[in-house]
Design a protein around this motif. Sequence first.
Motif, PDB file in Angstrom:
ATOM      1  N   ARG A 155      38.172  43.591  32.845  1.00  0.00           N
ATOM      2  CA  ARG A 155      38.923  42.358  33.094  1.00  0.00           C
ATOM      3  C   ARG A 155      40.065  42.265  32.088  1.00  0.00           C
ATOM      4  O   ARG A 155      39.860  42.481  30.887  1.00  0.00           O
ATOM      5  CB  ARG A 155      38.002  41.158  32.991  1.00  0.00           C
ATOM      6  CG  ARG A 155      38.686  39.861  33.366  1.00  0.00           C
ATOM      7  CD  ARG A 155      37.704  38.725  33.555  1.00  0.00           C
ATOM      8  NE  ARG A 155      37.048  38.394  32.306  1.00  0.00           N
ATOM      9  CZ  ARG A 155      36.055  37.510  32.212  1.00  0.00           C
ATOM     10  NH1 ARG A 155      35.596  36.913  33.275  1.00  0.00           N
ATOM     11  NH2 ARG A 155      35.533  37.243  31.052  1.00  0.00           N
ATOM     12  N   THR A 156      41.234  41.926  32.545  1.00  0.00           N
ATOM     13  CA  THR A 156      42.405  41.910  31.671  1.00  0.00           C
ATOM     14  C   THR A 156      42.542  40.619  30.884  1.00  0.00           C
ATOM     15  O   THR A 156      43.258  40.574  29.895  1.00  0.00           O
ATOM     16  CB  THR A 156      43.694  42.152  32.479  1.00  0.00           C
ATOM     17  OG1 THR A 156      43.747  41.202  33.541  1.00  0.00           O
ATOM     18  CG2 THR A 156      43.703  43.561  33.043  1.00  0.00           C
TER      19      THR A 156
ATOM     20  N   ASP B 111      31.560  36.312  35.951  1.00  0.00           N
ATOM     21  CA  ASP B 111      32.007  36.368  34.553  1.00  0.00           C
ATOM     22  C   ASP B 111      31.720  37.704  33.858  1.00  0.00           C
ATOM     23  O   ASP B 111      31.376  37.745  32.679  1.00  0.00           O
ATOM     24  CB  ASP B 111      31.391  35.213  33.755  1.00  0.00           C
ATOM     25  CG  ASP B 111      32.126  34.979  32.441  1.00  0.00           C
ATOM     26  OD1 ASP B 111      33.342  35.255  32.380  1.00  0.00           O
ATOM     27  OD2 ASP B 111      31.477  34.533  31.472  1.00  0.00           O
ATOM     28  N   PHE B 112      31.870  38.811  34.582  1.00  0.00           N
ATOM     29  CA  PHE B 112      31.756  40.126  33.936  1.00  0.00           C
ATOM     30  C   PHE B 112      33.061  40.459  33.233  1.00  0.00           C
ATOM     31  O   PHE B 112      34.149  40.063  33.657  1.00  0.00           O
ATOM     32  CB  PHE B 112      31.451  41.226  34.967  1.00  0.00           C
ATOM     33  CG  PHE B 112      30.070  41.150  35.536  1.00  0.00           C
ATOM     34  CD1 PHE B 112      28.955  41.260  34.724  1.00  0.00           C
ATOM     35  CD2 PHE B 112      29.875  40.977  36.894  1.00  0.00           C
ATOM     36  CE1 PHE B 112      27.675  41.197  35.252  1.00  0.00           C
ATOM     37  CE2 PHE B 112      28.600  40.914  37.431  1.00  0.00           C
ATOM     38  CZ  PHE B 112      27.499  41.023  36.605  1.00  0.00           C
ATOM     39  N   HIS B 113      32.953  41.219  32.173  1.00  0.00           N
ATOM     40  CA  HIS B 113      34.109  41.750  31.464  1.00  0.00           C
ATOM     41  C   HIS B 113      34.401  43.178  31.932  1.00  0.00           C
ATOM     42  O   HIS B 113      35.553  43.608  31.959  1.00  0.00           O
ATOM     43  CB  HIS B 113      33.850  41.747  29.950  1.00  0.00           C
ATOM     44  CG  HIS B 113      34.888  42.461  29.163  1.00  0.00           C
ATOM     45  ND1 HIS B 113      36.157  41.960  28.980  1.00  0.00           N
ATOM     46  CD2 HIS B 113      34.851  43.657  28.526  1.00  0.00           C
ATOM     47  CE1 HIS B 113      36.862  42.824  28.256  1.00  0.00           C
ATOM     48  NE2 HIS B 113      36.098  43.857  27.967  1.00  0.00           N
ATOM     49  N   ARG B 114      33.347  43.909  32.312  1.00  0.00           N
ATOM     50  CA  ARG B 114      33.478  45.320  32.675  1.00  0.00           C
ATOM     51  C   ARG B 114      32.587  45.608  33.879  1.00  0.00           C
ATOM     52  O   ARG B 114      31.423  45.209  33.916  1.00  0.00           O
ATOM     53  CB  ARG B 114      33.034  46.178  31.486  1.00  0.00           C
ATOM     54  CG  ARG B 114      32.801  47.639  31.758  1.00  0.00           C
ATOM     55  CD  ARG B 114      32.289  48.337  30.492  1.00  0.00           C
ATOM     56  NE  ARG B 114      33.374  48.539  29.573  1.00  0.00           N
ATOM     57  CZ  ARG B 114      34.085  49.683  29.521  1.00  0.00           C
ATOM     58  NH1 ARG B 114      33.795  50.680  30.306  1.00  0.00           N
ATOM     59  NH2 ARG B 114      35.067  49.803  28.669  1.00  0.00           N
ATOM     60  N   VAL B 115      33.152  46.317  34.860  1.00  0.00           N
ATOM     61  CA  VAL B 115      32.385  46.834  35.993  1.00  0.00           C
ATOM     62  C   VAL B 115      32.521  48.354  35.946  1.00  0.00           C
ATOM     63  O   VAL B 115      33.640  48.873  35.931  1.00  0.00           O
ATOM     64  CB  VAL B 115      32.902  46.283  37.341  1.00  0.00           C
ATOM     65  CG1 VAL B 115      32.137  46.910  38.506  1.00  0.00           C
ATOM     66  CG2 VAL B 115      32.793  44.761  37.373  1.00  0.00           C
ATOM     67  N   MET B 116      31.384  49.036  35.888  1.00  0.00           N
ATOM     68  CA  MET B 116      31.374  50.496  35.794  1.00  0.00           C
ATOM     69  C   MET B 116      30.927  51.082  37.123  1.00  0.00           C
ATOM     70  O   MET B 116      30.018  50.557  37.759  1.00  0.00           O
ATOM     71  CB  MET B 116      30.437  50.939  34.672  1.00  0.00           C
ATOM     72  CG  MET B 116      30.860  50.396  33.309  1.00  0.00           C
ATOM     73  SD  MET B 116      29.592  50.556  32.027  1.00  0.00           S
ATOM     74  CE  MET B 116      28.405  49.334  32.555  1.00  0.00           C
TER      75      MET B 116
ATOM     76  N   GLY C 265      25.466  38.825  27.205  1.00  0.00           N
ATOM     77  CA  GLY C 265      25.711  38.843  25.760  1.00  0.00           C
ATOM     78  C   GLY C 265      27.089  39.396  25.451  1.00  0.00           C
ATOM     79  O   GLY C 265      28.066  39.050  26.107  1.00  0.00           O
ATOM     80  N   VAL C 266      27.175  40.274  24.464  1.00  0.00           N
ATOM     81  CA  VAL C 266      28.471  40.783  24.035  1.00  0.00           C
ATOM     82  C   VAL C 266      29.032  41.846  24.967  1.00  0.00           C
ATOM     83  O   VAL C 266      30.186  42.244  24.831  1.00  0.00           O
ATOM     84  CB  VAL C 266      28.408  41.348  22.589  1.00  0.00           C
ATOM     85  CG1 VAL C 266      28.056  40.256  21.600  1.00  0.00           C
ATOM     86  CG2 VAL C 266      27.447  42.515  22.509  1.00  0.00           C
ATOM     87  N   PHE C 267      28.234  42.309  25.953  1.00  0.00           N
ATOM     88  CA  PHE C 267      28.683  43.379  26.860  1.00  0.00           C
ATOM     89  C   PHE C 267      29.280  42.817  28.157  1.00  0.00           C
ATOM     90  O   PHE C 267      30.342  43.254  28.595  1.00  0.00           O
ATOM     91  CB  PHE C 267      27.508  44.310  27.150  1.00  0.00           C
ATOM     92  CG  PHE C 267      27.887  45.666  27.691  1.00  0.00           C
ATOM     93  CD1 PHE C 267      29.056  46.300  27.328  1.00  0.00           C
ATOM     94  CD2 PHE C 267      27.047  46.321  28.579  1.00  0.00           C
ATOM     95  CE1 PHE C 267      29.394  47.553  27.825  1.00  0.00           C
ATOM     96  CE2 PHE C 267      27.364  47.577  29.082  1.00  0.00           C
ATOM     97  CZ  PHE C 267      28.547  48.177  28.703  1.00  0.00           C
ATOM     98  N   GLN C 268      28.596  41.885  28.810  1.00  0.00           N
ATOM     99  CA  GLN C 268      29.054  41.258  30.057  1.00  0.00           C
ATOM    100  C   GLN C 268      29.492  42.306  31.079  1.00  0.00           C
ATOM    101  O   GLN C 268      30.632  42.325  31.540  1.00  0.00           O
ATOM    102  CB  GLN C 268      30.205  40.281  29.791  1.00  0.00           C
ATOM    103  CG  GLN C 268      29.839  39.111  28.916  1.00  0.00           C
ATOM    104  CD  GLN C 268      28.916  38.126  29.604  1.00  0.00           C
ATOM    105  OE1 GLN C 268      27.902  38.497  30.168  1.00  0.00           O
ATOM    106  NE2 GLN C 268      29.252  36.858  29.538  1.00  0.00           N
TER     107      GLN C 268
END
Length: 184
Positions: A181-182, A131-136, A94-97
């Motif tokens: 992700r930039t 397709d992740f936006h953020r990896v924590m 969703g909006v988090f990815q």
Amino acid sequence: MSEPVRMRTPRLLVRLLDIDEAELLLRYRVENREHLRPWEPLRNSMHYTVEGCRQTIEAGLEAARSDRGYPFAMLPPDGGEVVGTFTFANVVRGVFQACHLGYGIGRKHEGQGLMFEALDAAVRYAFGPLDFHRVMANYMPRNDRSGRLLERLGFEKEGLAKRYLKIDGLWEDHVLTAKVRTQA
């Protein structure tokens, strides 16, 4: 997930394990039981059995099929042993990815740059096909090696979570980091 996830690095094959590789996972777990204990939750006796390893692999394959998590094994090119493991867990779309990254390496493979090699490829994969936006990724303040690894991979510190996870029976503080992700 329609096709098996595989990554190659100069020295490693990184992939999900198959159920028939439970003995490989068991050997890694038994050989590194004491080495990994300070960095992991308490483990029950089932964790150190072939059946427990089969269940772990089966659950991991189902998690990957349903896009909830991706538990990877790091293997030498001949596939003869598990060098280390890492997981993209707690997948939120969703909006988090985003997802959380957890990892561990076998005692005899520490200090050779293998975890950096594997995670460098894996983070690119996370921002590409997954397709992740953020990896924590979070680590205990006393784990300097983990902190240096994440910094080298481009993770940035975002805060400190008090008594965040119960590790080896104790609630431990964790430094919170993330790599974003930039590109859109």
